[in-house]
Design an enzyme around this catalytic site. Structure first.
Site, PDB file in Angstrom:
ATOM      1  N   TYR A   1       0.829  -1.221   0.000  1.00 15.64           N
ATOM      2  CA  TYR A   1       0.000   0.000   0.000  1.00 15.64           C
ATOM      3  C   TYR A   1       0.856   1.260   0.000  1.00 15.64           C
ATOM      4  CZ  TYR A   1      -4.336  -2.508   0.097  1.00 15.64           C
ATOM      5  OH  TYR A   1      -5.397  -3.306  -0.292  1.00 15.64           O
TER       6      TYR A   1
ATOM      7  N   ASP B   1      -7.584   5.988  -4.925  1.00 14.68           N
ATOM      8  CA  ASP B   1      -6.680   7.126  -5.103  1.00 14.68           C
ATOM      9  C   ASP B   1      -7.473   8.417  -4.898  1.00 14.68           C
ATOM     10  OD1 ASP B   1      -7.018   6.411  -8.567  1.00 14.68           O
ATOM     11  OD2 ASP B   1      -7.803   8.218  -7.626  1.00 14.68           O
TER      12      ASP B   1
ATOM     13  N   HIS C   1     -14.719   1.738  -1.942  1.00 19.45           N
ATOM     14  CA  HIS C   1     -13.697   0.765  -1.507  1.00 19.45           C
ATOM     15  C   HIS C   1     -12.664   1.411  -0.588  1.00 19.45           C
ATOM     16  CE1 HIS C   1     -14.629  -1.991  -5.180  1.00 19.45           C
ATOM     17  NE2 HIS C   1     -15.508  -2.110  -4.217  1.00 19.45           N
TER      18      HIS C   1
ATOM     19  N   PRO D   1     -12.481   1.122 -23.326  1.00 17.33           N
ATOM     20  CA  PRO D   1     -12.021   0.566 -24.610  1.00 17.33           C
ATOM     21  C   PRO D   1     -12.563  -0.844 -24.861  1.00 17.33           C
ATOM     22  CG  PRO D   1     -10.171   1.424 -23.313  1.00 17.33           C
ATOM     23  CD  PRO D   1     -11.371   1.456 -22.435  1.00 17.33           C
TER      24      PRO D   1
HETATM   25  P1  OAD Z   1     -10.277  -3.492 -13.505  1.00 19.35           P
HETATM   26  O1  OAD Z   1      -8.799  -3.600 -13.651  1.00 19.35           O
HETATM   27  O2  OAD Z   1     -11.088  -4.698 -13.201  1.00 19.35           O
HETATM   28  O3  OAD Z   1     -10.895  -2.848 -14.831  1.00 19.35           O
HETATM   29  C1  OAD Z   1     -10.317  -1.699 -15.411  1.00 19.35           C
HETATM   30  C2  OAD Z   1     -11.211  -1.316 -16.590  1.00 19.35           C
HETATM   31  O4  OAD Z   1     -10.734  -0.104 -17.119  1.00 19.35           O
HETATM   32  C3  OAD Z   1     -11.187  -2.346 -17.716  1.00 19.35           C
HETATM   33  O5  OAD Z   1     -12.520  -2.578 -18.139  1.00 19.35           O
HETATM   34  C4  OAD Z   1     -10.376  -1.645 -18.814  1.00 19.35           C
HETATM   35  O6  OAD Z   1     -10.836  -2.006 -20.114  1.00 19.35           O
HETATM   36  C5  OAD Z   1     -10.696  -0.204 -18.525  1.00 19.35           C
HETATM   37  N1  OAD Z   1      -9.672   0.753 -18.973  1.00 19.35           N
HETATM   38  C6  OAD Z   1      -8.344   0.572 -19.079  1.00 19.35           C
HETATM   39  N2  OAD Z   1      -7.760   1.713 -19.516  1.00 19.35           N
HETATM   40  C7  OAD Z   1      -8.759   2.628 -19.664  1.00 19.35           C
HETATM   41  C8  OAD Z   1      -8.816   3.986 -20.074  1.00 19.35           C
HETATM   42  N3  OAD Z   1      -7.712   4.656 -20.439  1.00 19.35           N
HETATM   43  N4  OAD Z   1     -10.027   4.609 -20.102  1.00 19.35           N
HETATM   44  C9  OAD Z   1     -11.162   3.935 -19.771  1.00 19.35           C
HETATM   45  N5  OAD Z   1     -11.181   2.643 -19.367  1.00 19.35           N
HETATM   46  C10 OAD Z   1      -9.984   2.014 -19.318  1.00 19.35           C
HETATM   47  O7  OAD Z   1     -10.529  -2.357 -12.398  1.00 19.35           O
HETATM   48  P2  OAD Z   1     -11.891  -2.027 -11.655  1.00 19.35           P
HETATM   49  O8  OAD Z   1     -13.076  -2.317 -12.511  1.00 19.35           O
HETATM   50  O9  OAD Z   1     -11.756  -0.680 -11.107  1.00 19.35           O
HETATM   51  O10 OAD Z   1     -11.235  -3.629  -5.581  1.00 19.35           O
HETATM   52  O11 OAD Z   1     -11.851  -3.102 -10.454  1.00 19.35           O
HETATM   53  C11 OAD Z   1     -12.854  -3.029  -9.489  1.00 19.35           C
HETATM   54  C12 OAD Z   1     -12.264  -3.400  -8.162  1.00 19.35           C
HETATM   55  O12 OAD Z   1     -11.574  -4.673  -8.251  1.00 19.35           O
HETATM   56  C13 OAD Z   1     -11.220  -2.418  -7.642  1.00 19.35           C
HETATM   57  O13 OAD Z   1     -11.815  -1.362  -6.944  1.00 19.35           O
HETATM   58  C14 OAD Z   1     -10.408  -3.307  -6.724  1.00 19.35           C
HETATM   59  C15 OAD Z   1     -10.266  -4.506  -7.650  1.00 19.35           C
HETATM   60  O14 OAD Z   1      -9.900  -5.631  -6.976  1.00 19.35           O
HETATM   61  C16 OAD Z   1     -10.605  -3.749  -4.360  1.00 19.35           C
HETATM   62  O15 OAD Z   1      -9.427  -3.560  -4.245  1.00 19.35           O
HETATM   63  C17 OAD Z   1     -11.515  -4.116  -3.243  1.00 19.35           C
END
Ligand code: OAD
Length: 258
Positions: free
Chosen positions: A57, A94, A116, A213
């Protein structure tokens, strides 16, 4: 000046911070591609090896401190300024949404839910003492100044419940479900509550616009998918929405931008 939008609901994930240099979780360079979440992002992992969890972290805190909000964070600030009611639910820990400015204005705490948690919060494992460590970090496994117990990052881990008061804020906002637009940006919508909240906010009449995307678990429910990186496509989308000249459907098909 009257607000252009009555009620806007936004949901974001790590993808919105990707262009600020912060890794996503499940993407090709994501944290979970190289690290095991059960060894870092669970209460059990912290009990087993608090030093390693704190080290991870602290490394993420340092990266975020060196990062800046991008044009997508700022575009959300712009639409918030044009909304009578605005709620941003972010899964991100963040502080880029909080640091994003538009014409000298930032989102207020009432406009943001960090569902979260907040990576800069250090809180006691036993009592309710907590503090924010924005500029500097404690070292090792910090001890609570009030009760002496170990302290942990203020994050909601996988094996933990979401904070009920924050869930209530999210679920009360749509009230009669008339949010328009509902913007879902940069998330795989891995957790079912993300899809549920987006649909509840959209209600019967709202536009549910996904900015990502890639396809996600939410795509099938979206009225429109804009397949591009948020920092590139969101400013234009917000401008078109604000000027009332955004057309989603072309001959009944989704508008997908390269
Ligand atoms: P993910 O890593 O699961 O998904 C990221 C998403 O962002 C994907 O669908 C990518 O296609 C998209 N992406 C990547 N670059 C991008 C850009 N420049 N513009 C727009 N989209 C883009 O992350 P989260 O969905 O945030 O939880 O994950 C959800 C949770 O799972 C997080 O909060 C965390 C993780 O484990 C905990 O830590 C409890």
């Amino acid at each position: 000046m009257s607000a252009k939008f009555d009620r806007v609901f936004c949901l974001t994930g790590s993808g919105i911070s990707a262009e600020s240099g912060i890794p996503t979780f499940r993407g090709k360079d994501g944290y979970w591609r190289n690290l095991d979440p059960t060894k870092l992002a669970t209460a059990a992992a912290f009990l087993n090896d608090p030093e390693t969890v704190w080290q991870w972290y602290r490394e993420r805190r340092e990266l975020i401190r060196r990062s800046q909000p991008n044009a997508a964070h700022e575009a959300l600030m712009k639409i918030a300024a044009d909304s009578r009611r605005f709620l941003l639910v972010t899964q991100n820990v963040d502080d880029l949404h909080m640091r994003a400015e538009s014409e000298g204005r930032r989102l207020s705490p009432e406009q943001i839910v960090q569902i979260h948690g907040d990576i800069f919060v250090t809180r006691c494992c036993r009592c309710d003492f907590s503090r924010r460590e924005i500029d500097q970090d404690s070292s090792g496994v910090p001890k609570c100044p009030r009760c002496g117990a170990s302290m942990r990052p203020g994050i909601v881990w996988f094996d933990e419940e979401l904070p009920p008061h924050e869930v209530a804020r999210v679920e009360e906002f749509p009230e009669d479900g008339a949010c328009d637009p509902v913007l879902v940006i940069g998330t795989t919508a891995t957790f079912d509550y993300i899809v549920r909240w987006a649909l509840a906010a959209k209600g019967k009449a709202g536009r549910l616009i996904e900015i990502n995307p890639d396809e996600t678990a939410l795509s099938q429910f979206a009225t429109e998918a804009i397949r591009g990186p948020a920092a590139q496509v969101l400013p234009q989308l917000v401008k078109e929405l604000t000027e009332g000249r955004h057309t989603a459907f072309k001959d009944g098909f989704f508008l997908e931008r390269a």
